[in-house]
Design a protein around this motif. Structure first.
Motif, short mmCIF file in Angstrom:
data_model
loop_
_atom_site.label_atom_id
_atom_site.label_comp_id
_atom_site.label_asym_id
_atom_site.label_seq_id
_atom_site.Cartn_x
_atom_site.Cartn_y
_atom_site.Cartn_z
N CYS A 289 2.48 -13.51 -3.22
CA CYS A 289 3.09 -14.11 -4.40
C CYS A 289 3.11 -15.62 -4.17
N CYS B 41 3.55 -10.13 -4.24
CA CYS B 41 3.13 -9.64 -5.56
C CYS B 41 2.73 -8.17 -5.53
N SER C 152 5.25 -8.96 -13.76
CA SER C 152 4.26 -7.90 -14.00
C SER C 152 4.39 -7.32 -15.39
N CYS D 264 -0.54 -15.35 -11.84
CA CYS D 264 0.25 -14.21 -12.32
C CYS D 264 -0.28 -13.59 -13.61
N GLY E 35 9.29 -9.91 -5.67
CA GLY E 35 8.22 -10.73 -5.12
C GLY E 35 8.72 -11.62 -3.99
#
Length: 556
Positions: A482, A440, A390, A493, A435
């Motif tokens: 995820c 996610c 992230s 991502c 994750g």
């Protein structure tokens, strides 16, 4: 109740199977009756699971026209029923599992960490673990080191399942040869990609021996591990371990090990374990969230405000650098089998021609997030905020507020980073940042909530507005899985970071324009839901690359 639910699920499977069989089958060759399935029930296999898998295989065969012999179908059902599940429960002995029993004790230097991408839990964490192990080995008695012949690392769980795409073996080897995450030259890690057979010397005591990527072993991806990200490091004398230690990469670059005890810290001036408690401290003492956080940072870490501000400046500078480097890389192909072209620079350049200023602003924030996230995908240095996956969200907001007409002053950036950390601390304390543990939602969702709090604090919003902004942003990431394609932190991502940054801005705009007291959902409820959803989520959607886009996207 649980048994009844399972029975209902089983009979629903049978019912659906019967309907599909009647609709699609024109011969009696493709399927086996359930009584036949009962007759072939293997010993040691759960009856319900076997029959459910048997029915599903038959239904799929009916719809696709695939022929299964009775023996092959039974064998496949047995295999699927017996397959071990990816361990997703945490050992109660882990400190990360005990953390909710007291006030938040995390400090800023633990939270915002600089290190190589593409994953805080799969790259920075393992590298910190192996570097720690290397340091421990250097302190062993000389008679033990005299027996040493090599070092090995075994990766388990999610580290084994998706470590290839995350560069886990490169990071682990770099730590073993004495490289630290915050200072490693990305070119050193890039060399490992270009020269996978390269060996690297390690000196322990009077001995020097060479290590290579072959010394990092992808072991069992499935099993009952203390944490989904488990690894063991071994100093070997021949085939026999001289010294070994089990490590856990628990998310956000945080690590623990077997027998881990958290470091001694001071007590917070304003102890809190929930957002409600944190906001009450702020409102009661007429302080901002950032001011409460600074007081706690000083009390818990023992550092001065000046030292903490120096660190925050270092972090904000690093965030800006990742965005600038990402925007400067034009149309390259990111590492790995996906052959994904970077696009941050193109989005940024084309945004300049957008007719409407609002459109241009959204595109530019997105481009900044893409830029930092693409740097992460390249394995270059990023900042965990809260994770590597992230790492595009917060830098995009920092860049947008400081490198624009707003020209946000440094003291406001520091306040924003403190407020963002407060949200991240609470999610770590009461849910997870991993994750592999929570999907996610625990990475981009938390990052987006942190960014929303950053904006609110930087704009001098009240503690309630700040909470509402963070809550909205987190709420609308709940349930996000995820499922990195091919195990690489690229699809989905990279784009998720752009959406997370934009969602943070939307959450702030809604929170600052609504009547704050009428906001219906509080942040503590949403964080609890984050934890509950993570526990309930199928393990195959938690950084294993076994489902979702990872399963359905065909790479040509």
């Amino acid at each position: 109740m649980e048994s009844r639910a399972k029975d209902e699920q089983f009979y629903n499977f049978k019912h659906e199977y019967t309907k599909m069989k009647a609709k699609h089958l024109k011969t009696n060759h493709q399927v086996v009756s359930e009584s036949s399935a009962e007759a072939t029930l293997p010993s040691g296999i759960d009856r319900r699971t076997f029959l459910m898998r048997h029915a599903v295989i038959g239904a799929a065969a009916a719809m696709t026209g695939k022929n299964w012999t009775p023996e092959a179908r039974a064998a496949q059902a047995e295999k699927e029923a017996a397959a071990p599940k990816m361990g997703s429960k945490l050992s109660p002995d882990l400190d990360v599992a005990k953390k909710s029993k007291g006030p938040v004790m995390t400090v800023i230097e633990e939270f915002y960490k600089v290190g190589p991408g593409p994953s805080s839990s799969h790259t920075i964490g393992p590298m910190r673990a192996t570097y720690d192990f290397y340091q421990r080995c250097t302190k062993l008695p000389s008679d033990q080191l005299a027996q040493a012949t090599g070092l090995k690392v075994h990766l388990f769980g999610s580290l084994s399942a998706t470590g290839k795409g995350h560069g886990t073996e490169r990071a682990s080897l770099a730590g073993l040869v004495g490289k630290e995450p915050a200072t490693v030259d990305p070119k050193f890690l890039d060399e490992m990609i270009a020269k996978p057979e390269q060996t690297y010397p390690v000196k322990l005591g009077d001995k020097t021996f060479n290590l290579s990527l072959k010394d990092i072993i992808y072991d069992q991806p499935k099993g009952d591990f203390p944490h989904p990200n488990t690894m063991t490091c071994k100093l070997l004398g021949g085939e026999k371990p001289i010294f070994e230690l089990e490590y856990y990469s628990v998310g956000g670059g945080f690590i623990e090990w077997k027998g881990y005890k958290p470091p001694d810290k001071g007590q917070p001036k304003y102890p809190y374990a929930t957002m409600k408690e944190l906001r009450q401290h702020a409102e009661k003492n007429n302080l901002s969230i950032a001011q409460v956080m600074m007081a706690n940072e000083v009390a818990v870490s023992g550092k001065t405000e000046e030292q903490i501000n120096t660190f925050l400046d270092k972090i904000s500078d690093a965030m800006l650098k990742t965005v600038k480097m990402g925007l400067a890389a034009k149309d390259d192909v990111l590492p790995g089998p996906i052959k994904l072209h970077s696009k941050a620079a193109a989005v940024w350049e084309r945004a300049q021609d957008d007719k409407y200023e609002a459109d241009r602003a959204i595109a530019m924030v997105s481009a900044c997030a893409l830029a930092a996230s693409e740097e992460n995908a390249r394995g270059h240095l990023v900042i965990t905020a809260p994770t590597g996956g992230s790492a595009g969200v917060m830098p995009a907001i920092v860049y947008a507020l400081t490198q624009s007409q707003r020209k946000l002053p440094m003291e406001k950036v520091r306040d924003g980073l403190l407020a963002g950390a407060a949200i991240g601390y609470l999610c770590k304390h009461n849910a997870t940042l991993s994750g592999a543990e929570g999907g996610c939602q625990s990475e981009v969702g938390v990052a987006s909530a942190m960014a929303a709090a950053f904006i609110a604090q930087a704009m001098d919003s009240s503690p309630l507005v700040l909470e509402n902004a963070a809550e909205s942003s987190l709420e609308h990431h709940l349930g996000m899985t995820c499922d990195p394609v091919a195990g690489y932190v690229q699809v989905p991502c990279i784009e998720r970071c752009a959406f997370g940054a934009v969602k943070a801005w939307i959450a702030y705009m809604v929170a600052t324009n609504e009547i704050a007291s009428r906001h219906r959902v509080d942040l503590d409820t949403t964080i609890k839901t984050l934890a509950d959803t993570g526990r309930d989520m199928s393990a195959k959607y938690k950084e294993t690359s076994e489902a979702g886009l990872a399963q359905n996207l065909v790479l040509c």
